[in-house]
Design a protein around this motif. Sequence first.
Motif, PDB file in Angstrom:
ATOM      1  N   ARG A  89      42.317  28.097  47.085  1.00 42.75           N
ATOM      2  CA  ARG A  89      43.702  28.503  46.971  1.00 42.75           C
ATOM      3  C   ARG A  89      44.229  28.434  45.549  1.00 42.75           C
ATOM      4  NH1 ARG A  89      47.006  24.681  49.564  1.00 42.75           N
ATOM      5  NH2 ARG A  89      45.194  24.100  50.743  1.00 42.75           N
ATOM      6  N   GLU A  91      42.296  27.229  42.555  1.00 40.17           N
ATOM      7  CA  GLU A  91      41.363  27.361  41.423  1.00 40.17           C
ATOM      8  C   GLU A  91      40.322  28.415  41.776  1.00 40.17           C
ATOM      9  OE1 GLU A  91      42.348  25.507  39.029  1.00 40.17           O
ATOM     10  OE2 GLU A  91      43.442  23.923  40.040  1.00 40.17           O
ATOM     11  N   PRO A  92      40.731  29.682  41.832  1.00 41.26           N
ATOM     12  CA  PRO A  92      39.800  30.717  42.320  1.00 41.26           C
ATOM     13  C   PRO A  92      38.540  30.874  41.474  1.00 41.26           C
ATOM     14  CG  PRO A  92      41.841  31.689  41.488  1.00 41.26           C
ATOM     15  CD  PRO A  92      42.050  30.235  41.492  1.00 41.26           C
ATOM     16  N   LYS A  96      34.833  30.565  42.957  1.00 44.93           N
ATOM     17  CA  LYS A  96      33.864  31.655  42.779  1.00 44.93           C
ATOM     18  C   LYS A  96      32.555  31.101  42.236  1.00 44.93           C
ATOM     19  CE  LYS A  96      33.217  36.220  40.783  1.00 44.93           C
ATOM     20  NZ  LYS A  96      31.911  36.122  40.140  1.00 44.93           N
ATOM     21  N   ASP A 100      29.049  31.598  43.969  1.00 46.97           N
ATOM     22  CA  ASP A 100      27.962  32.263  43.244  1.00 46.97           C
ATOM     23  C   ASP A 100      26.712  31.403  43.225  1.00 46.97           C
ATOM     24  OD1 ASP A 100      30.123  33.792  40.755  1.00 46.97           O
ATOM     25  OD2 ASP A 100      29.490  34.445  42.748  1.00 46.97           O
ATOM     26  N   HIS A 104      23.309  32.646  44.706  1.00 48.92           N
ATOM     27  CA  HIS A 104      22.121  32.710  43.858  1.00 48.92           C
ATOM     28  C   HIS A 104      20.971  31.940  44.498  1.00 48.92           C
ATOM     29  CE1 HIS A 104      19.646  32.812  40.282  1.00 48.92           C
ATOM     30  NE2 HIS A 104      19.566  31.499  40.301  1.00 48.92           N
TER      31      HIS A 104
ATOM     32  N   GLN B 111      43.974  26.950  37.049  1.00 46.91           N
ATOM     33  CA  GLN B 111      43.434  28.272  36.746  1.00 46.91           C
ATOM     34  C   GLN B 111      44.371  29.378  37.190  1.00 46.91           C
ATOM     35  OE1 GLN B 111      39.693  28.227  38.703  1.00 46.91           O
ATOM     36  NE2 GLN B 111      38.852  26.633  37.392  1.00 46.91           N
ATOM     37  N   GLY B 112      45.444  29.007  37.864  1.00 53.63           N
ATOM     38  CA  GLY B 112      46.327  30.040  38.397  1.00 53.63           C
ATOM     39  C   GLY B 112      46.028  30.250  39.856  1.00 53.63           C
ATOM     40  N   TRP B 114      45.579  31.699  43.673  1.00 51.88           N
ATOM     41  CA  TRP B 114      44.938  32.919  44.160  1.00 51.88           C
ATOM     42  C   TRP B 114      45.991  33.966  44.498  1.00 51.88           C
ATOM     43  CZ3 TRP B 114      45.120  36.208  48.213  1.00 51.88           C
ATOM     44  CH2 TRP B 114      44.005  37.053  48.396  1.00 51.88           C
ATOM     45  N   GLN B 119      42.109  38.291  42.651  1.00 53.28           N
ATOM     46  CA  GLN B 119      40.856  38.530  43.374  1.00 53.28           C
ATOM     47  C   GLN B 119      40.174  39.807  42.907  1.00 53.28           C
ATOM     48  OE1 GLN B 119      39.340  36.416  45.102  1.00 53.28           O
ATOM     49  NE2 GLN B 119      37.640  37.822  45.388  1.00 53.28           N
ATOM     50  N   LEU B 122      38.507  39.139  39.725  1.00 53.17           N
ATOM     51  CA  LEU B 122      37.321  38.288  39.880  1.00 53.17           C
ATOM     52  C   LEU B 122      36.149  39.054  40.446  1.00 53.17           C
ATOM     53  CD1 LEU B 122      38.581  34.842  41.223  1.00 53.17           C
ATOM     54  CD2 LEU B 122      37.452  35.305  39.085  1.00 53.17           C
ATOM     55  N   LYS B 123      36.453  40.011  41.307  1.00 58.04           N
ATOM     56  CA  LYS B 123      35.374  40.785  41.939  1.00 58.04           C
ATOM     57  C   LYS B 123      34.578  41.555  40.910  1.00 58.04           C
ATOM     58  CE  LYS B 123      35.251  41.398  46.693  1.00 58.04           C
ATOM     59  NZ  LYS B 123      36.270  41.545  47.693  1.00 58.04           N
ATOM     60  N   LYS B 125      33.856  40.520  37.992  1.00 56.80           N
ATOM     61  CA  LYS B 125      32.983  39.647  37.180  1.00 56.80           C
ATOM     62  C   LYS B 125      31.627  39.515  37.843  1.00 56.80           C
ATOM     63  CE  LYS B 125      35.885  36.478  34.717  1.00 56.80           C
ATOM     64  NZ  LYS B 125      35.955  35.090  34.317  1.00 56.80           N
ATOM     65  N   GLN B 126      30.598  39.491  37.036  1.00 60.67           N
ATOM     66  CA  GLN B 126      29.264  39.237  37.541  1.00 60.67           C
ATOM     67  C   GLN B 126      29.073  37.756  37.802  1.00 60.67           C
ATOM     68  OE1 GLN B 126      26.823  41.401  38.389  1.00 60.67           O
ATOM     69  NE2 GLN B 126      28.516  42.823  38.137  1.00 60.67           N
ATOM     70  N   PRO B 127      28.367  37.388  38.853  1.00 62.69           N
ATOM     71  CA  PRO B 127      28.065  35.986  39.079  1.00 62.69           C
ATOM     72  C   PRO B 127      27.204  35.426  37.949  1.00 62.69           C
ATOM     73  CG  PRO B 127      26.944  37.356  40.690  1.00 62.69           C
ATOM     74  CD  PRO B 127      27.823  38.253  39.906  1.00 62.69           C
ATOM     75  N   LEU B 128      27.313  34.106  37.722  1.00 64.22           N
ATOM     76  CA  LEU B 128      26.647  33.490  36.576  1.00 64.22           C
ATOM     77  C   LEU B 128      25.129  33.618  36.659  1.00 64.22           C
ATOM     78  CD1 LEU B 128      28.798  30.257  36.235  1.00 64.22           C
ATOM     79  CD2 LEU B 128      28.601  32.091  34.569  1.00 64.22           C
ATOM     80  N   GLY B 129      24.601  33.570  37.909  1.00 63.45           N
ATOM     81  CA  GLY B 129      23.154  33.612  38.049  1.00 63.45           C
ATOM     82  C   GLY B 129      22.562  34.969  37.690  1.00 63.45           C
TER      83      GLY B 129
END
Lengths: 118, 130
Positions: A89, A91-92, A96, A100, A104, B111-112, B114, B119, B122-123, B125-129
């Motif tokens: 809610r 810290e999106p 994420k 991820d 992974h 972080q602000g 949701w 969203q 964020l979608k 963005k590529q996942p870190l892996g």
Amino acid sequence: MNKDKILKLAKGFRGRSKNCIRVARERVEKSLQYAFRDRKAKKRDMRALWIQQINAGARQYGVKYSSLISGLAAQNVGLNRKMLSELARTEPLSFKALVDQVAHMRGLSAPHAGAALK
Amino acid sequence: MARQGVWQLQKLILNYCEFSGSSRGARVFVEKLWPEFTAGNPQLDATLHVHPGRHPNLTAQYLNGRVRTVGLRNEDPDEIMRQAILLRSSTGRKAALQVKTRQVSRNPSIQGPWTPAVQDALKQKQPLGA
């Protein structure tokens, strides 16, 4: 003596239940029973809510709640459902990152994650 | 405990029995540790009271009028000493601080929070892996 206590507890009740002692006594008794029952139910309800929120947050990235929870457990991430729902809610980005990590680990990368849900 | 220089514990009474088993620790305490305790606390009105046939206890009277009783049935003399010190270190108030675990913050989100707009961003963005 007891009457005043009961009428005080009956504030906000509907109709005669808040003013007439004979009716109020019954409704107050019932309200106290509900309060007892629901103090226990509240804990269950909150957990169900957190699970729904985590599920919704994870499915944005194509990961199901079950996969997320088991994946986090496998990676020894000790966050409980309450905290995970807070992250989803407020810290999106952090949420994420967790999703991820699990995706992974499971071999689901973002483009394929949608297919996993279907 | 003293508040602004005034001791809160005014009177301490040790009730015990001279014969019964539950007072055994209390009797040893009276013999060995009580003089030391009384000497170290001259401000305190500390009295011994023999109460035959009853279980031992410590009765503490505080400045604000509250009376606290601690049961000493079958306790060791060291434990009784600990209780006496505990009573001396207290005020007569009830537990002033209730444990409240609920946390309220003016800044719940760093972080602000949701939003659908967040969203969408964020979608992308590529996942870190990956």
